[in-house]
Scaffold this active site. Structure first.
Site, PDB file in Angstrom:
ATOM      1  N   HIS A 126      10.380  -4.413  -8.228  1.00  0.00           N
ATOM      2  CA  HIS A 126       9.176  -4.016  -9.000  1.00  0.00           C
ATOM      3  C   HIS A 126       8.475  -2.909  -8.215  1.00  0.00           C
ATOM      4  O   HIS A 126       7.832  -3.167  -7.203  1.00  0.00           O
ATOM      5  CB  HIS A 126       8.230  -5.216  -9.172  1.00  0.00           C
ATOM      6  CG  HIS A 126       6.997  -4.906  -9.966  1.00  0.00           C
ATOM      7  ND1 HIS A 126       6.587  -5.664 -11.041  1.00  0.00           N
ATOM      8  CD2 HIS A 126       6.061  -3.933  -9.841  1.00  0.00           C
ATOM      9  CE1 HIS A 126       5.470  -5.170 -11.539  1.00  0.00           C
ATOM     10  NE2 HIS A 126       5.117  -4.115 -10.815  1.00  0.00           N
TER      11      HIS A 126
ATOM     12  N   HIS B  54       6.267   0.997  -8.492  1.00  0.00           N
ATOM     13  CA  HIS B  54       5.616   2.098  -9.222  1.00  0.00           C
ATOM     14  C   HIS B  54       5.840   3.384  -8.441  1.00  0.00           C
ATOM     15  O   HIS B  54       5.363   3.516  -7.307  1.00  0.00           O
ATOM     16  CB  HIS B  54       4.111   1.839  -9.350  1.00  0.00           C
ATOM     17  CG  HIS B  54       3.797   0.611 -10.142  1.00  0.00           C
ATOM     18  ND1 HIS B  54       3.632   0.625 -11.517  1.00  0.00           N
ATOM     19  CD2 HIS B  54       3.642  -0.685  -9.764  1.00  0.00           C
ATOM     20  CE1 HIS B  54       3.382  -0.608 -11.938  1.00  0.00           C
ATOM     21  NE2 HIS B  54       3.385  -1.418 -10.888  1.00  0.00           N
TER      22      HIS B  54
ATOM     23  N   LYS C  82       9.863  -4.157 -19.985  1.00  0.00           N
ATOM     24  CA  LYS C  82       8.637  -4.662 -19.355  1.00  0.00           C
ATOM     25  C   LYS C  82       7.596  -5.016 -20.400  1.00  0.00           C
ATOM     26  O   LYS C  82       7.242  -4.188 -21.247  1.00  0.00           O
ATOM     27  CB  LYS C  82       8.078  -3.584 -18.419  1.00  0.00           C
ATOM     28  CG  LYS C  82       6.739  -3.941 -17.777  1.00  0.00           C
ATOM     29  CD  LYS C  82       6.872  -5.060 -16.755  1.00  0.00           C
ATOM     30  CE  LYS C  82       5.515  -5.509 -16.243  1.00  0.00           C
ATOM     31  NZ  LYS C  82       5.257  -5.132 -14.880  1.00  0.00           N
TER      32      LYS C  82
ATOM     33  N   HIS D  45       4.305  -8.873 -16.967  1.00  0.00           N
ATOM     34  CA  HIS D  45       3.038  -8.884 -16.233  1.00  0.00           C
ATOM     35  C   HIS D  45       2.306 -10.126 -16.722  1.00  0.00           C
ATOM     36  O   HIS D  45       1.786 -10.155 -17.829  1.00  0.00           O
ATOM     37  CB  HIS D  45       2.220  -7.611 -16.503  1.00  0.00           C
ATOM     38  CG  HIS D  45       0.939  -7.607 -15.711  1.00  0.00           C
ATOM     39  ND1 HIS D  45       0.748  -6.811 -14.615  1.00  0.00           N
ATOM     40  CD2 HIS D  45      -0.185  -8.349 -15.840  1.00  0.00           C
ATOM     41  CE1 HIS D  45      -0.446  -7.062 -14.098  1.00  0.00           C
ATOM     42  NE2 HIS D  45      -1.041  -7.983 -14.832  1.00  0.00           N
TER      43      HIS D  45
ATOM     44  N   HIS E 267       5.348 -10.467  -9.762  1.00  0.00           N
ATOM     45  CA  HIS E 267       4.240 -10.503  -8.797  1.00  0.00           C
ATOM     46  C   HIS E 267       3.381 -11.758  -8.940  1.00  0.00           C
ATOM     47  O   HIS E 267       2.183 -11.690  -9.200  1.00  0.00           O
ATOM     48  CB  HIS E 267       3.374  -9.237  -8.846  1.00  0.00           C
ATOM     49  CG  HIS E 267       3.045  -8.693 -10.214  1.00  0.00           C
ATOM     50  ND1 HIS E 267       2.558  -9.456 -11.241  1.00  0.00           N
ATOM     51  CD2 HIS E 267       3.127  -7.439 -10.705  1.00  0.00           C
ATOM     52  CE1 HIS E 267       2.361  -8.682 -12.290  1.00  0.00           C
ATOM     53  NE2 HIS E 267       2.692  -7.460 -11.999  1.00  0.00           N
TER      54      HIS E 267
ATOM     55  N   ASP F 148       5.710  -4.275  -5.941  1.00  0.00           N
ATOM     56  CA  ASP F 148       4.583  -3.784  -6.742  1.00  0.00           C
ATOM     57  C   ASP F 148       3.809  -2.722  -5.966  1.00  0.00           C
ATOM     58  O   ASP F 148       2.591  -2.592  -6.139  1.00  0.00           O
ATOM     59  CB  ASP F 148       3.669  -4.933  -7.185  1.00  0.00           C
ATOM     60  CG  ASP F 148       2.735  -4.537  -8.322  1.00  0.00           C
ATOM     61  OD1 ASP F 148       2.955  -3.482  -8.950  1.00  0.00           O
ATOM     62  OD2 ASP F 148       1.772  -5.282  -8.562  1.00  0.00           O
TER      63      ASP F 148
HETATM   64  C1  NCD Z   1      -0.231  -1.468 -11.017  1.00  0.00           C
HETATM   65  C2  NCD Z   1      -0.406   0.044 -11.158  1.00  0.00           C
HETATM   66  O1  NCD Z   1      -1.266   0.615 -10.482  1.00  0.00           O
HETATM   67  O2  NCD Z   1       0.335   0.656 -11.928  1.00  0.00           O
HETATM   68  N1  NCD Z   1      -1.388  -1.988 -10.349  1.00  0.00           N
HETATM   69  C3  NCD Z   1      -1.456  -3.159  -9.692  1.00  0.00           C
HETATM   70  O3  NCD Z   1      -2.545  -3.538  -9.263  1.00  0.00           O
HETATM   71  N2  NCD Z   1      -0.391  -3.887  -9.461  1.00  0.00           N
HETATM   72  C4  NCD Z   1      -0.008  -2.071 -12.332  1.00  0.00           C
HETATM   73  C5  NCD Z   1       0.498  -3.473 -12.278  1.00  0.00           C
HETATM   74  O4  NCD Z   1       1.648  -3.730 -11.911  1.00  0.00           O
HETATM   75  O5  NCD Z   1      -0.274  -4.376 -12.614  1.00  0.00           O
HETATM   76 ZN    ZN Z   2       3.213  -3.398 -10.936  1.00  0.00          ZN
END
Ligand code: NCD
Ligand code: ZN
Length: 344
Positions: free
Chosen positions: A14, A16, A100, A137, A175, A248
């Site tokens: 996971h 970003h 997702k 999520h 998460h 995450d």
């Molecule tokens: C994530 C993001 O910034 O894209 N933020 C987070 O707090 N984890 C989004 C997510 O996975 O909830």
């Molecule tokens: Zn995330």
């Protein structure tokens, strides 16, 4: 005392990576340590179609440092208008590895998520048929539900009904932040798994709120009380194949974190493995670190573990406290403890 630790190369289930300048700034930190990562589709606009996922994958590959060995595993963002045929084709071609689900409004860039679950029924049925996993999520967005209860309520109101309606669907509760979630996953058949982040093994809600507010510890799902953190540590260090690493890692510039209404996300890509080695050593579970970082995830996703290895050595790591981007710095997660392991 063990001085070196060699693991199959880890994967991040996971992650970003964002796009553009931010992508170029953060990608090298994941690619340095991880062989593969499940790439979150919550761009603006989100990655909804196979064509968008292919274009995003190409932008990630183009941003990789020369010589990097890193494979992005793409996902599609489930909307109420998602076309099951397009998703099935993207899966059949090997382009995407998961879909997702964001409940609409749950977190950063989730406005296109799902409100009316009857509208995604054909999609979920199709995914169960073709064996395409659903990443969730796991938080309800009902404003009447306390933010610290939103994960547990999601399990009752959303996840459990989905799993009963589509018993063949492979689901990842991502998460996780509560003992409730860890217990639920353990009680379920093997087509349910959970990812756990690095930061949720380290911080509880006091880190965010006691003695001053610390925006860099604010992420979603928000860290819960200490009993939950300890339950997550037991799950992660247990070796149970249904728990694996999804960092995450979610970069935001300081300018977007340090606001009256700041963004959610912890950026852990540069120091995740050093922190995890510390956590597993504290819990006398270094021998189970590889299962969590490198074996359980591929097994659940039906992929082989990586052939290559990385070696951790007992030396305090050095990494920057901030990553520069053209829009300003991104602060690296501060584990608030001494770290003794670095990736060699
Ligand atoms: C994530 C993001 O910034 O894209 N933020 C987070 O707090 N984890 C989004 C997510 O996975 O909830
Ligand atoms: Zn995330």
């Amino acid at each position: 005392m063990t001085q070196t630790l060699t693991l199959r190369r880890p994967d991040d289930w996971h992650l970003h990576l964002r796009d553009g300048d931010m992508l170029r700034a953060v990608l090298p930190h994941s690619a340095a340590h991880f062989a593969r990562a499940i790439i979150m589709p919550n761009l603006v606009p989100p990655v909804v179609t196979g064509a968008q996922a292919a274009a995003y994958r190409d932008r990630i590959l183009a941003a990789l440092p020369i010589g990097a060995d890193f494979t992005p595993l793409m996902t599609l963002y489930l909307t109420e208008d998602t076309d099951p045929d397009d998703v099935a084709a993207a899966h059949a071609s090997g382009l995407i590895r998961a879909v997702k689900l964001y409940p609409a409004g749950a977190t950063t860039n989730s406005a296109s998520g799902v409100s009316d679950f009857s509208r995604v029924a054909p999609m979920l049925e199709r995914m169960a048929d073709i064996g395409l996993p659903l990443c969730t999520h796991g938080e309800v967005t009902d404003p009447a539900v306390d933010i610290f209860d939103r994960e547990a309520v999601f399990i009752d109101r959303v996840l459990d009904p989905i799993r009963r309606d589509y018993p063949g669907l492979r689901v990842i509760l991502e998460h996780i932040t509560t003992e409730d979630a860890a217990d639920y996953v353990r009680s379920a058949p093997e087509n349910l798994a959970a990812t756990i982040t690095t930061h949720h093994l380290v911080i509880n809600r006091n880190h965010i709120l006691a003695g001053g507010i610390r925006p860099h510890y604010y992420c979603l799902p928000v860290a819960k009380r200490e009993t939950h953190r300890l339950a997550l540590r037991r799950a992660a260090t247990s070796g149970d194949p249904r728990f694996f690493l999804g960092t995450d890692s979610a970069p935001h510039t300081d300018a977007n974190k340090l606001l009256p209404c700041g963004c959610a996300g912890c950026f852990t890509a540069p120091n995740t493995l050093s922190i995890l080695a510390e956590v597993f050593e504290q819990d006398a579970a270094l021998d189970r670190l590889e299962a969590f970082t490198s074996l359980n995830g591929p097994a659940f996703y039906g992929l082989p573990p990586n052939d290559t290895t990385i070696t951790l050595v007992r030396t305090p790591p050095s990494y920057p406290m901030h990553i520069p981007t053209p829009d300003g710095p991104v602060t690296v997660f501060d584990p608030d403890m001494a770290l003794n392991w670095s990736v060699s």
